[in-house]
Design an enzyme around this catalytic site. Sequence first.
Site, mmCIF file in Angstrom:
data_model
loop_
_atom_site.group_PDB
_atom_site.id
_atom_site.type_symbol
_atom_site.label_atom_id
_atom_site.label_comp_id
_atom_site.label_asym_id
_atom_site.label_seq_id
_atom_site.Cartn_x
_atom_site.Cartn_y
_atom_site.Cartn_z
ATOM 1 N N TYR A 143 0.821 -1.210 0.000
ATOM 2 C CA TYR A 143 0.000 0.000 0.000
ATOM 3 C C TYR A 143 0.856 1.262 0.000
ATOM 4 C CZ TYR A 143 -4.810 -1.606 0.649
ATOM 5 O OH TYR A 143 -6.076 -2.118 0.464
ATOM 6 N N LYS A 194 2.653 -15.376 2.724
ATOM 7 C CA LYS A 194 2.804 -16.121 1.476
ATOM 8 C C LYS A 194 4.290 -16.478 1.392
ATOM 9 C CE LYS A 194 1.002 -17.612 -2.340
ATOM 10 N NZ LYS A 194 0.187 -18.820 -2.413
ATOM 11 N N ASP A 226 -3.624 -17.892 0.553
ATOM 12 C CA ASP A 226 -4.631 -18.548 -0.289
ATOM 13 C C ASP A 226 -5.382 -19.611 0.509
ATOM 14 O OD1 ASP A 226 -2.241 -19.983 -0.182
ATOM 15 O OD2 ASP A 226 -2.314 -20.631 -2.270
ATOM 16 N N ASP A 250 -6.602 -6.587 3.880
ATOM 17 C CA ASP A 250 -7.710 -5.929 3.181
ATOM 18 C C ASP A 250 -8.651 -6.982 2.612
ATOM 19 O OD1 ASP A 250 -9.174 -3.807 1.898
ATOM 20 O OD2 ASP A 250 -8.182 -4.374 0.020
ATOM 21 N N ASP A 254 -12.545 -8.502 4.321
ATOM 22 C CA ASP A 254 -13.837 -8.465 3.634
ATOM 23 C C ASP A 254 -14.461 -9.857 3.613
ATOM 24 O OD1 ASP A 254 -13.751 -5.748 3.076
ATOM 25 O OD2 ASP A 254 -14.291 -6.000 0.968
HETATM 26 C C1 IPM Z 1 -10.566 -0.745 3.620
HETATM 27 C C2 IPM Z 1 -10.798 -0.159 2.261
HETATM 28 C C3 IPM Z 1 -9.647 0.772 1.914
HETATM 29 C C4 IPM Z 1 -8.385 -0.059 1.889
HETATM 30 C C5 IPM Z 1 -9.840 1.573 0.619
HETATM 31 C C6 IPM Z 1 -11.130 2.339 0.601
HETATM 32 C C7 IPM Z 1 -8.679 2.486 0.339
HETATM 33 O O1 IPM Z 1 -10.958 -1.176 1.321
HETATM 34 O O2 IPM Z 1 -10.490 0.034 4.592
HETATM 35 O O3 IPM Z 1 -10.479 -1.965 3.718
HETATM 36 O O4 IPM Z 1 -8.044 -0.678 0.860
HETATM 37 O O5 IPM Z 1 -7.707 -0.101 2.909
HETATM 38 MG MG MG Z 2 -11.044 -3.128 2.123
#
Ligand code: IPM
Ligand code: MG
Length: 369
Positions: A143, A194, A226, A250, A254
């Site tokens: 990042y 990884k 993975d 990240d 999710d």
């Molecule tokens: C998160 C989001 C952010 C990230 C984006 C919006 C930049 O996906 O907070 O997980 O990738 O960190």
């Molecule tokens: Mg995210």
Amino acid sequence: MAANKKLLVLPGDGIGTEVMAETRRVIDWMDKRRHVSFSIDEGLIGGAAIDGAGTSLPERTLELAHAADAVLMGAVGGPKWEKLPFAQQPERGLLGIRKNLGLFANLRPAVVFDALVSASTLKEDVVKGLDIMILRELTGDIYFGEPRGIETLPDGRKRGVNTMTYTSDEVERIGRVAFDLARKRGKKVCSIDKANVLETTVMWRGVMESIKGEYPDVELSHMYADNAAMQLVRNPKQFDVIVTGNMFGDILSDCAAMLTGSLGMLPSASLGAPDASGRRPALYEPVHGSAPDIAGKGIANPLAMILSFAMMLRYSFDMGDDADMIEQAVQNLLNAGMRTGDIMEPGKAKVSTDTMGSALLKELDKLAA
Ligand code: IPM
Ligand code: MG
């Protein structure tokens, strides 16, 4: 009356402003009813800041953030700003404030409320009772690594570059947060990397191994990213604390979020290192985004934002009992069948953002009585 806490609220864009409005009511309630008082500044970030101050992260916002005991943020982004050049988009504001405040530890709990177990797309026995903590490193990795960018080669082809990089001290400090968290929970850390492909993560794994001896009461395991993605949907209850780098975190957070059925329920905390006086920069935000498709309709779920405020009470202000009370109030509402659209099920009562907020305040009244 306990010492006054200085908050900065950054509603941001889309449903950020709507869910923040409900959360402000909960903050006011705490201020009036509990042993705490808050003084609140409001600032701009993201698209709202682009419109109001010409940049997604105004200097003023950073000043206020540094002066605050904790920051509460809504969400950033939306179609209105999508066409701006990459470097000017609302998301830069979010990444910028994380980096500027040194918020390296991102806590993303994924908890399945009993009342919502059928909202998950996974089978009930796989997710019932799930309670895991994803700890994502937030200020390093690909990042922020240099070199980065898009260049044009002499023959006219383009070349995109990003750099995955960590230093051992960065791994060590996030590793220690993971062990400390695990100590207060299920006493297991799974470090995700990884290491079969990426040297950065070979180093990561080595650092985790080198500090584990200091936490003999915590079990450390390692898993490739993975496989971790697969295990999260196959048998998520095998995990307690997951620690991983910025990019894997990240993606996996999710994935873990969806185990719970709705992003609209999930809070997060991003913490920095304590300074000499013990003050620790901290930003709390829901995991969900600005949801432009439902913004302005008054139907967004305010609970992730309200639960983010509860995390603030727990992690920044050592007010665990009050955090518990908010979490209990949320559970009671869910058990009573109240649902916003994102968690709606047949036979339940579909309510608006502010109805959910009002019901929560009533529930808090009852619990505090
Ligand atoms: C998160 C989001 C952010 C990230 C984006 C919006 C930049 O996906 O907070 O997980 O990738 O960190
Ligand atoms: Mg995210």
